[in-house]
Design a protein around this motif. Sequence first.
Motif, PDB file in Angstrom:
ATOM      1  N   ALA A 127       7.333  14.373   1.271  1.00 52.45           N
ATOM      2  CA  ALA A 127       7.241  12.860   0.687  1.00 52.45           C
ATOM      3  C   ALA A 127       7.255  12.967  -0.846  1.00 52.45           C
ATOM      4  O   ALA A 127       7.291  11.819  -1.487  1.00 52.45           O
ATOM      5  N   GLY A 128       6.883  14.444  -1.455  1.00 44.25           N
ATOM      6  CA  GLY A 128       6.611  14.206  -2.856  1.00 44.25           C
ATOM      7  C   GLY A 128       5.220  13.251  -3.371  1.00 44.25           C
ATOM      8  O   GLY A 128       5.475  12.907  -4.400  1.00 44.25           O
ATOM      9  N   LEU A 129       4.412  13.339  -2.514  1.00 43.31           N
ATOM     10  CA  LEU A 129       3.142  12.438  -2.788  1.00 43.31           C
ATOM     11  C   LEU A 129       1.970  13.297  -3.241  1.00 43.31           C
ATOM     12  O   LEU A 129       1.750  14.560  -2.831  1.00 43.31           O
ATOM     13  N   GLU A 130       0.895  12.702  -3.978  1.00 45.74           N
ATOM     14  CA  GLU A 130      -0.399  13.499  -3.843  1.00 45.74           C
ATOM     15  C   GLU A 130      -1.117  13.496  -2.714  1.00 45.74           C
ATOM     16  O   GLU A 130      -1.216  12.463  -2.057  1.00 45.74           O
ATOM     17  N   TYR A 131      -1.670  14.832  -2.508  1.00 49.48           N
ATOM     18  CA  TYR A 131      -2.232  14.951  -1.248  1.00 49.48           C
ATOM     19  C   TYR A 131      -3.533  14.127  -1.061  1.00 49.48           C
ATOM     20  O   TYR A 131      -4.005  13.289  -0.257  1.00 49.48           O
ATOM     21  N   ASP A 132      -4.330  13.902  -2.176  1.00 55.73           N
ATOM     22  CA  ASP A 132      -5.667  13.225  -2.242  1.00 55.73           C
ATOM     23  C   ASP A 132      -5.626  11.668  -2.618  1.00 55.73           C
ATOM     24  O   ASP A 132      -5.393  11.611  -3.859  1.00 55.73           O
ATOM     25  N   TYR A 133      -5.551  10.777  -1.724  1.00 52.77           N
ATOM     26  CA  TYR A 133      -4.952   9.428  -2.238  1.00 52.77           C
ATOM     27  C   TYR A 133      -6.265   8.950  -2.763  1.00 52.77           C
ATOM     28  O   TYR A 133      -6.289   7.838  -3.471  1.00 52.77           O
ATOM     29  N   ASP A 134      -7.510   9.209  -2.302  1.00 51.39           N
ATOM     30  CA  ASP A 134      -8.638   8.794  -3.051  1.00 51.39           C
ATOM     31  C   ASP A 134      -8.834   9.009  -4.629  1.00 51.39           C
ATOM     32  O   ASP A 134      -9.057   8.199  -5.371  1.00 51.39           O
ATOM     33  N   ALA A 135      -8.078  10.174  -4.771  1.00 49.89           N
ATOM     34  CA  ALA A 135      -8.192  10.401  -6.351  1.00 49.89           C
ATOM     35  C   ALA A 135      -7.106   9.561  -7.077  1.00 49.89           C
ATOM     36  O   ALA A 135      -7.312   9.158  -8.151  1.00 49.89           O
ATOM     37  N   VAL A 136      -6.090   9.221  -6.221  1.00 48.57           N
ATOM     38  CA  VAL A 136      -4.905   8.373  -7.073  1.00 48.57           C
ATOM     39  C   VAL A 136      -5.537   6.956  -7.106  1.00 48.57           C
ATOM     40  O   VAL A 136      -5.232   6.262  -8.267  1.00 48.57           O
ATOM     41  N   GLU A 137      -6.379   6.553  -6.112  1.00 53.21           N
ATOM     42  CA  GLU A 137      -7.077   5.084  -6.288  1.00 53.21           C
ATOM     43  C   GLU A 137      -7.954   5.147  -7.420  1.00 53.21           C
ATOM     44  O   GLU A 137      -8.114   3.939  -7.951  1.00 53.21           O
ATOM     45  N   GLN A 138      -8.937   6.089  -7.544  1.00 46.83           N
ATOM     46  CA  GLN A 138      -9.573   6.180  -8.628  1.00 46.83           C
ATOM     47  C   GLN A 138      -8.849   5.837  -9.978  1.00 46.83           C
ATOM     48  O   GLN A 138      -9.389   5.073 -10.894  1.00 46.83           O
ATOM     49  N   ARG A 139      -7.748   6.702 -10.125  1.00 44.41           N
ATOM     50  CA  ARG A 139      -6.915   6.678 -11.474  1.00 44.41           C
ATOM     51  C   ARG A 139      -6.404   4.999 -11.487  1.00 44.41           C
ATOM     52  O   ARG A 139      -6.263   4.834 -12.675  1.00 44.41           O
ATOM     53  N   LEU A 178       1.232  -4.218 -15.518  1.00 46.96           N
ATOM     54  CA  LEU A 178       2.179  -3.516 -14.525  1.00 46.96           C
ATOM     55  C   LEU A 178       1.796  -2.230 -14.231  1.00 46.96           C
ATOM     56  O   LEU A 178       1.624  -1.379 -15.026  1.00 46.96           O
ATOM     57  N   VAL A 179       1.529  -1.902 -12.995  1.00 46.72           N
ATOM     58  CA  VAL A 179       0.856  -0.737 -12.350  1.00 46.72           C
ATOM     59  C   VAL A 179       2.110   0.311 -12.286  1.00 46.72           C
ATOM     60  O   VAL A 179       2.945  -0.179 -11.514  1.00 46.72           O
ATOM     61  N   PRO A 180       1.944   1.390 -12.949  1.00 46.77           N
ATOM     62  CA  PRO A 180       3.009   2.526 -12.651  1.00 46.77           C
ATOM     63  C   PRO A 180       2.921   2.938 -10.946  1.00 46.77           C
ATOM     64  O   PRO A 180       1.774   2.825 -10.240  1.00 46.77           O
ATOM     65  N   ARG A 181       3.995   3.257 -10.502  1.00 47.10           N
ATOM     66  CA  ARG A 181       4.046   3.661  -9.220  1.00 47.10           C
ATOM     67  C   ARG A 181       3.192   4.904  -8.714  1.00 47.10           C
ATOM     68  O   ARG A 181       2.606   4.783  -7.578  1.00 47.10           O
ATOM     69  N   GLU A 182       3.129   5.617  -9.624  1.00 47.96           N
ATOM     70  CA  GLU A 182       2.283   6.798  -9.032  1.00 47.96           C
ATOM     71  C   GLU A 182       0.942   6.571  -9.049  1.00 47.96           C
ATOM     72  O   GLU A 182       0.158   7.461  -8.545  1.00 47.96           O
ATOM     73  N   LEU A 183       0.400   5.403  -9.319  1.00 47.84           N
ATOM     74  CA  LEU A 183      -0.873   5.046  -9.175  1.00 47.84           C
ATOM     75  C   LEU A 183      -1.203   4.131  -7.858  1.00 47.84           C
ATOM     76  O   LEU A 183      -2.247   3.628  -7.749  1.00 47.84           O
ATOM     77  N   ASP A 184      -0.026   4.077  -7.278  1.00 47.16           N
ATOM     78  CA  ASP A 184      -0.221   3.476  -5.727  1.00 47.16           C
ATOM     79  C   ASP A 184      -0.698   4.501  -4.821  1.00 47.16           C
ATOM     80  O   ASP A 184       0.178   5.448  -4.494  1.00 47.16           O
ATOM     81  N   SER A 185      -1.911   4.298  -4.255  1.00 49.72           N
ATOM     82  CA  SER A 185      -2.504   5.102  -3.184  1.00 49.72           C
ATOM     83  C   SER A 185      -1.846   5.225  -1.773  1.00 49.72           C
ATOM     84  O   SER A 185      -2.061   6.001  -0.935  1.00 49.72           O
ATOM     85  N   ASP A 186      -1.173   3.965  -1.702  1.00 48.16           N
ATOM     86  CA  ASP A 186      -0.889   3.520  -0.067  1.00 48.16           C
ATOM     87  C   ASP A 186       0.063   4.427   0.440  1.00 48.16           C
ATOM     88  O   ASP A 186      -0.170   4.811   1.492  1.00 48.16           O
ATOM     89  N   PRO A 187       1.249   4.835  -0.281  1.00 48.44           N
ATOM     90  CA  PRO A 187       2.209   5.520   0.512  1.00 48.44           C
ATOM     91  C   PRO A 187       1.418   6.987   0.899  1.00 48.44           C
ATOM     92  O   PRO A 187       1.665   7.434   2.061  1.00 48.44           O
ATOM     93  N   SER A 188       0.606   7.451   0.096  1.00 46.84           N
ATOM     94  CA  SER A 188      -0.057   8.908   0.575  1.00 46.84           C
ATOM     95  C   SER A 188      -1.094   8.594   1.982  1.00 46.84           C
ATOM     96  O   SER A 188      -1.278   9.223   2.796  1.00 46.84           O
ATOM     97  N   ARG A 189      -1.885   7.559   1.721  1.00 47.21           N
ATOM     98  CA  ARG A 189      -2.741   7.028   2.705  1.00 47.21           C
ATOM     99  C   ARG A 189      -2.164   6.952   4.008  1.00 47.21           C
ATOM    100  O   ARG A 189      -2.374   7.557   5.229  1.00 47.21           O
ATOM    101  N   MET A 190      -1.010   6.211   4.144  1.00 44.34           N
ATOM    102  CA  MET A 190      -0.051   6.019   5.233  1.00 44.34           C
ATOM    103  C   MET A 190       0.710   7.230   5.678  1.00 44.34           C
ATOM    104  O   MET A 190       0.610   7.341   7.103  1.00 44.34           O
ATOM    105  N   ARG A 191       0.928   8.248   4.838  1.00 49.87           N
ATOM    106  CA  ARG A 191       1.645   9.378   5.232  1.00 49.87           C
ATOM    107  C   ARG A 191       0.518  10.111   5.851  1.00 49.87           C
ATOM    108  O   ARG A 191       0.859  10.799   7.145  1.00 49.87           O
ATOM    109  N   HIS A 192      -0.856  10.146   5.448  1.00 49.47           N
ATOM    110  CA  HIS A 192      -1.730  10.962   6.160  1.00 49.47           C
ATOM    111  C   HIS A 192      -1.962  10.156   7.634  1.00 49.47           C
ATOM    112  O   HIS A 192      -2.321  10.966   8.623  1.00 49.47           O
TER     113      HIS A 192
END
Length: 296
Positions: A115-127, A142-156
């Motif tokens: 999926a090309g996502l960051e494993y730790d979605y909590d770290a993404v949410e903190q950023r 305007l929030v950058p897409r890489e700061l959206d933690s939902d895709p990683s959370r949903m993948r988990h």
Amino acid sequence: MDQTRLNLWKQVFDTDDNSISKALSHLTWDFAVFSCVVEMVRSAPDEGRGKRLNGTVMELLVSGFWTNTMQGIRRLADRGPIAGPYGVCSLAGLIIDAKAVRHQLTRQVFVEQIAGLEYDYDAVEQRYWSYIRSQPAGEAILVPRELDSDPSRMRHELFDWLSGVDAGMRSPNDVIREAVFDSLEARLAQLNGVVDHAHVEIAHAATEFSRNGRRLQKWDLSDAKDAIRNLAQVAQLAGEWFCYSTIGTVLPHPQFDQFAYLDQPLFAGDPAILREIWGGLEHEISDWHDIDPRTL
């Protein structure tokens, strides 16, 4: 896990000229077109001597649709390898290849490599919150897409179900349950009758002995729709899980009027022209059997 293999999965599913998603679109398009042809035939005038339609052209349309549909289903259900000199863009082949490396297909691979996502979605949410707090107050953000933690959370969460592991017991080394692959293969096995029929009646000139017990006795338009739906649903799951892709709206939306000129005759010229073409071919082909073996 070897990224080359994952790239091949995505190629077979999406980007190859013969990809699974493209093949499904061709099947559904042809099915929709032929469904309209069936209605055209049903609505054609009938003066008690049969429909006022050209039987020669209609037979070509009918045989072409059924041949292409059964062959298309057979290709997607082909259990051949997707790699190597004889590789095929097959849905069954993709599933078999993924199952073969099930123990390498871990939660970490599922989230990061596929999926090309960051494993730790909590770290993404903190950023995300750090970014929000750093912006000027009262202005649109305007929030950058890489700061959206939902895709990683949903993948988990998806992998929780695939692996049968509770969220509180997650590990990067979790793997997909074998039963998941068995279920996908069982759905495709429902098409074995169509595949066998295509083998002996379309792809190969099977002998009477070989055809025995392998031909469908009945297979109509509703059966074709069910088969294509089955393929589409399995492809949706396999694409989402192994390629981080989907089939989307599998029936393409026309970018043109697909019913243009249907209010006009198929042929408005002089039938004598067609008779001349036919007669010329008949005369030429009638000599094809006359061969001198010394010319081999």
